[in-house]
Design a protein around this motif. Structure first.
Motif, short mmCIF file in Angstrom:
data_model
loop_
_atom_site.label_atom_id
_atom_site.label_comp_id
_atom_site.label_asym_id
_atom_site.label_seq_id
_atom_site.Cartn_x
_atom_site.Cartn_y
_atom_site.Cartn_z
N PHE A 55 0.88 -1.41 0.17
CA PHE A 55 0.04 0.02 -0.10
C PHE A 55 0.73 1.18 -0.08
CE2 PHE A 55 0.60 -0.24 4.52
CZ PHE A 55 0.92 1.11 5.04
N ARG A 83 -8.26 1.45 -8.45
CA ARG A 83 -9.04 1.98 -7.37
C ARG A 83 -8.59 2.48 -6.19
NH1 ARG A 83 -9.33 -3.03 -8.51
NH2 ARG A 83 -8.38 -3.90 -6.52
N LYS A 85 -8.68 4.82 -2.22
CA LYS A 85 -9.56 5.27 -1.02
C LYS A 85 -9.61 6.34 -0.35
CE LYS A 85 -9.21 -0.21 0.60
NZ LYS A 85 -8.76 -0.95 1.58
N GLY A 102 -13.96 3.44 -0.53
CA GLY A 102 -13.35 3.30 -1.90
C GLY A 102 -13.87 4.10 -3.00
N HIS A 104 -13.54 4.59 -7.62
CA HIS A 104 -12.75 4.17 -8.77
C HIS A 104 -13.22 5.08 -9.83
CE1 HIS A 104 -11.99 0.30 -11.32
NE2 HIS A 104 -11.18 1.35 -11.59
N GLY A 126 -6.25 -1.60 8.12
CA GLY A 126 -6.77 -2.52 7.01
C GLY A 126 -7.98 -3.24 7.49
N ASP A 149 -5.21 -3.03 -1.94
CA ASP A 149 -6.11 -3.87 -2.64
C ASP A 149 -5.48 -4.80 -3.93
OD1 ASP A 149 -8.07 -3.36 -1.01
OD2 ASP A 149 -8.72 -1.91 -2.16
N ARG A 150 -3.89 -5.14 -3.44
CA ARG A 150 -3.45 -6.00 -4.26
C ARG A 150 -2.92 -5.24 -5.80
NH1 ARG A 150 -0.32 -9.11 -1.92
NH2 ARG A 150 -0.22 -10.45 -3.64
N GLN A 151 -2.87 -4.01 -5.69
CA GLN A 151 -2.65 -3.26 -7.01
C GLN A 151 -1.17 -3.03 -7.34
OE1 GLN A 151 -6.14 -0.69 -8.45
NE2 GLN A 151 -5.95 -0.41 -5.92
#
Length: 167
Positions: A55, A83, A85, A102, A104, A126, A149-151
């Motif tokens: 993150f 995405r 937050k 969140g 987008h 988180g 979120d795994r980006q």
């Protein structure tokens, strides 16, 4: 009524924000919020999964950002397809309960993102905090932007303003 909390056409607005990345937990992700001469701020950097990271975020200095009867937070943004937050804190602390929601934004064009106050959920690092009270918008002291979120990889979110919609 829509009071503006941050107008990033003012170069000084971005100077009030500092990065808080996964380095606090050993990760190596990087980010910052900088002023762009085109008249907005840019939240940009790189998210890495190295060393259990994942993150990147920026947060403004604590201040009186609370407003009664806020029904939504309004962001004017230019996204990159990822995405993000919006984070709200009701104290001046570094760690503790953080209210997150969140959004987008579409890639490649300026858009208005409206996040209802009721959509902010209490979290700690988180994870949901079941026994925390709902967000009290009158007590907001810090605002932040985050990508998680795994980006993995580079990101770039341009921001013109952050405002509130009041009932």
């Amino acid at each position: 009524m829509t009071p503006v909390l941050f107008d990033f056409s003012d170069p000084g607005s971005a100077a009030l924000w500092s990065p808080i990345n996964d380095g606090v937990m050993g990760g190596v992700s990087q980010s910052r919020l900088r002023h762009d001469t085109a008249g907005h701020a840019v939240f940009a950097g790189h998210v890495s999964f190295e060393n259990n990271g994942g993150f990147a975020s920026v947060r403004c200095r604590p201040g009186d950002l609370g407003r009664k009867d806020v029904v939504a937070y309004l962001l004017q943004v230019l996204g990159d397809g990822k995405r993000y937050k919006l984070n709200l804190r009701t104290d001046d602390g570094f760690d503790g309960v953080n209210y997150q929601a969140g959004f987008h934004p579409p890639a490649g064009s300026w858009a208005s993102c409206r996040i209802a106050s009721a959509d902010f959920l209490p979290t700690w690092r988180g994870k949901p905090v079941a026994d925390a009270p709902p967000l009290d918008t009158a007590r907001v002291r810090q605002i932040g932007l985050m990508i998680a979120d795994r980006q993995e990889g580079p990101f770039r979110l341009a921001v013109r303003s952050i405002a509130v919609e009041v009932a």
